[in-house]
Motif scaffolding. Structure first.
Motif, PDB file in Angstrom:
ATOM      1  N   GLU B  45      61.604  20.432  60.701  1.00 27.39           N
ATOM      2  CA  GLU B  45      60.653  19.910  59.729  1.00 27.39           C
ATOM      3  C   GLU B  45      59.787  21.038  59.178  1.00 27.39           C
ATOM      4  N   THR B  46      58.909  20.660  58.242  1.00 29.23           N
ATOM      5  CA  THR B  46      58.008  21.627  57.641  1.00 29.23           C
ATOM      6  C   THR B  46      57.290  22.449  58.718  1.00 29.23           C
ATOM      7  N   HIS B 216      66.640  19.762  56.083  1.00 27.07           N
ATOM      8  CA  HIS B 216      66.048  18.793  56.989  1.00 27.07           C
ATOM      9  C   HIS B 216      66.890  17.525  56.954  1.00 27.07           C
ATOM     10  N   ASP B 217      67.982  17.560  56.188  1.00 20.67           N
ATOM     11  CA  ASP B 217      68.794  16.372  55.993  1.00 20.67           C
ATOM     12  C   ASP B 217      70.016  16.407  56.915  1.00 20.67           C
ATOM     13  N   LEU B 218      69.993  15.553  57.937  1.00 21.56           N
ATOM     14  CA  LEU B 218      71.093  15.570  58.907  1.00 21.56           C
ATOM     15  C   LEU B 218      72.413  15.123  58.280  1.00 21.56           C
ATOM     16  N   LEU B 257      64.783  12.930  66.148  1.00 24.15           N
ATOM     17  CA  LEU B 257      65.143  13.103  64.735  1.00 24.15           C
ATOM     18  C   LEU B 257      66.186  12.068  64.317  1.00 24.15           C
ATOM     19  N   ILE B 274      58.846   9.672  65.817  1.00 23.48           N
ATOM     20  CA  ILE B 274      58.382  10.565  66.876  1.00 23.48           C
ATOM     21  C   ILE B 274      56.877  10.472  66.853  1.00 23.48           C
ATOM     22  N   GLY B 276      52.882  11.151  67.201  1.00 21.53           N
ATOM     23  CA  GLY B 276      52.064  12.332  66.982  1.00 21.53           C
ATOM     24  C   GLY B 276      52.508  13.188  65.811  1.00 21.53           C
ATOM     25  N   LEU B 277      51.985  14.401  65.779  1.00 18.73           N
ATOM     26  CA  LEU B 277      52.224  15.297  64.655  1.00 18.73           C
ATOM     27  C   LEU B 277      52.765  16.623  65.154  1.00 18.73           C
TER      28      LEU B 277
END
Lengths: 319, 322
Positions: B45-46, B216-218, B257, B274, B276-277
């Motif tokens: 992710e970012t 980020h694209d599975l 993910l 998921i 939290g951050l």
């Protein structure tokens, strides 16, 4: 029929440009029933966001009617429209640019309440803002922070809290999760679903992401260049797309699994310009089924089987 | 002929950004290798450190604020981190080239597209005359499905998908050994994305180029990658073949993910986000960086950095509890 909350009839929006008239939305009809989610899907430039904005009258329609609970929104005067906006709200795509950077989170969420003068006393106002923060899952300690201190997911929660402030019955969600990372996207989608259940909200969910649209919608309308090309109940559409564009669109989605093989329909070329479009079916230049009639006559959206609306001359001719 | 040999080997790479607010530990102890002809998917992710990693390979990090703390990047038996900028310039575009995410901003608006492709060709082959370069440039355009007549057009006359094709043509013009693609289709619509992915797959086979694909694209990963590295907070938490990751993904973050993306084929299921951050990279948690968000975390995860375990041949997981 009393459970219809929104009806859009022959809605058109043309923009004047130097090169001619841009047909952003060109004769769109749909109905949304109470407490359901209508997904509006299509690629960039197909007019889906324009429809969202027209419903809130952020821009004025060129032609057509938008009936909300039976009343034509387009005919309301300024005062009546302000009343109406209590019921219809919008959440925008980009949580980074849709919040005022110089306003605290508390102020931003409270703004609709102040504009509409909902409360006379400070106490009930503050109580309501904190209540909204709880509703969307924002910790109360964040009340005095500013947007730049928050991550995308939390900012989008602020956007949702603002939209929820006046207890609306209808929300336009314009790509609300497109700017978010996948793990955060799931949190926001789940929140949207919880809010819908709890408050009986109706959604118009605009997105280009078919997986997201499939997950959240009851009904789906697929748009191409200002027109709805297919409209159906969600599961049916994904089980068997009927319009050649929908078929190509669905087959283009990469699947996160290595066990499925999809027969991909690769479309040739690009989406043509919506400025002074040619007569006939807008999709004809890229369509594998296209015949002469498609280049002359615009196909009407018609019911080809119960509950399945398709705008194509040749739907019945597919194998 | 180079089949099975290692083209790129990153060892123990650590890159920090020194900022006023503190040190951002963008990439930490990252090791990674890529064989000839392979496609590696770098997923995360970012802020996971994907782009920092590939920018380090090309040495196009802005230093300062970035600082390469330690590590080696062995490309064809030579350490790129030891090369001076003059030598790097010879490698960029010729041996290793890169496709950026946003096709709208990565072309020069005041040059025609053929001029931009000719520029790469002539920069790396001084003997090439303008005429010869033009012929080659137009061939490249045809290769990516753009008519040669359009070579004299400017970028603004192309759509997003066409611009990305021009950039692909430019990246492949010198027949590089390694192509790095940083989210090459994120800015494109799905039907256009399908066109571009199809094109990249075809060209990769024709040119026998190795590739690192950041995404980020599975879904894209499943389609195009042989090996997959899942990144989280500057580390690779899981690495393996596509089979390892898709059939036997073991790290809790990898599992998370997969659980949080809506799948177009699945029937209505609730998404499991998921919790939290992503952590603040200036203030990373001790021990395993994922432990505050992990539902399997135990005491050891809070204090000790998990080792990189080889679970089965070629499948590595950085987790205490697998």
């Amino acid at each position: 029929m009393s459970d219809i909350i929104l009806e859009v009839k022959n809605l058109k929006k043309y923009f004047k440009t130097k090169k001619g008239l841009l047909h952003a939305v060109d004769g769109v009809n749909f109905i949304i029933s109470k407490s359901e989610t209508m997904g509006l899907v299509g690629e960039s430039g197909c007019g889906k966001s324009t429809i969202g904005r027209l419903i809130l009258r952020l821009i004025e329609a060129t032609e057509g009617e938008i009936l909300f609970e039976g009343k034509d929104i387009c005919k309301l005067d300024k005062k009546e429209m302000r009343e109406m906006r209590k019921k219809i709200q919008i959440v925008f795509q980009d949580p980074y640019s849709s919040l005022d950077g110089r306003r605290s989170i508390f102020d931003s969420i409270g703004e609709p309440l102040r504009v509409q003068k909902v409360f006379n006393d400070k106490q009930s106002y503050e109580k309501r803002v904190y209540e909204l923060m709880d509703t969307v899952g924002l910790a109360r300690r964040l009340a005095n922070t500013y947007p730049h201190e928050l991550d995308g997911g939390r900012r989008q929660r602020v956007g949702i809290a603002r939209a929820m402030a006046l207890n609306p019955s209808f929300l336009v969600l314009d790509e609300p999760v497109s700017a978010l990372d996948v793990s955060i996207q799931a949190q926001i989608l789940n929140l949207m679903e919880e809010l819908q259940k709890e408050f009986g909200l109706t959604y118009l969910f605009i997105s280009h992401d078919l997986s997201v649209i499939k997950h959240i919608s009851n009904h789906i309308a697929v748009m191409y260049l200002g027109k709805i090309v297919e409209k159906s109940e969600c599961k049916e559409l994904f089980k068997e797309p009927l319009h050649p564009y929908t078929q190509a669109l669905l087959s283009a989605v990469p699947i996160p699994s290595i066990d499925v093989k999809i027969d991909r329909i690769i479309l040739e070329g690009d989406v043509p310009s919506p400025i002074n479009p040619r007569p006939g079916c807008r999709f004809a230049p890229r369509c594998r089924l296209a015949g002469d009639i498609c280049r002359q006559e615009t196909p009407e959206l018609r019911e080809v089987r119960p509950g399945r609306m398709v705008a194509c001359h040749f739907v019945e001719n597919q194998n | 002929m180079n089949e099975g040999k290692i083209l790129l080997d990153i060892r123990d790479l650590t890159v920090h950004y020194i900022t006023y607010d503190g040190t951002v530990r963008a990439v930490e102890n990252l090791s990674l290798s890529l064989k000839y002809g392979e496609t590696l998917g770098l997923v995360g992710e970012t802020g996971a450190g994907k782009t920092t990693t590939v920018k380090t390979i090309l040495r196009i990090l802005q230093e300062p604020p970035a600082k390469i703390i330690k590590g080696e990047i062995i490309f064809e038996n030579e350490d790129l981190l030891k090369k001076d900028m003059k030598k790097m310039r010879k490698i960029r575009g010729k041996q290793i080239s890169m496709i950026f995410q946003d096709p709208m901003t990565s072309l020069n608006p005041v040059l025609t597209v053929q001029e931009q492709i000719m520029e790469v060709l002539r920069l790396h082959n001084r003997k090439l005359s303008k005429k010869e370069a033009l012929i080659e440039a137009l061939e490249m355009l045809e290769m990516v499905g753009i008519q040669a007549e359009r070579g004299s057009d400017y970028p603004h006359q192309f759509s997003g998908g066409m611009k990305q094709r021009v950039i692909i043509a430019m990246a492949l013009a010198c027949n590089p050994k390694l192509l790095i693609a940083d989210e090459p289709t994120t800015a494109l619509d799905v039907t256009i994305q399908a066109q571009v992915l199809e094109l990249m797959k075809r060209l990769k086979n024709e040119y026998d180029t190795s590739m690192i694909m950041i995404t980020h694209d599975l879904g894209i990963v499943a389609e195009i990658c042989d090996k997959i590295a899942i990144m989280y907070a500057g580390e690779i938490v899981e690495y393996g073949t596509r089979k390892h990751i898709f059939h036997n993904g073991l790290h809790p973050y990898t599992k998370g993910l997969f659980a949080c993306i809506p799948n177009i084929l699945d029937e209505e299921t609730k998404l499991i986000p998921i919790k939290g951050l992503a952590p603040d990279p200036i203030n990373l948690p001790l021990g395993c960086k994922f432990h505050p968000r992990c539902s399997y975390a135990c005491e050891i995860c809070k204090t000790e950095i998990p080792p990189n375990k080889e679970i089965e041949p070629g499948h590595f997981v950085r987790c205490h509890i697998v």
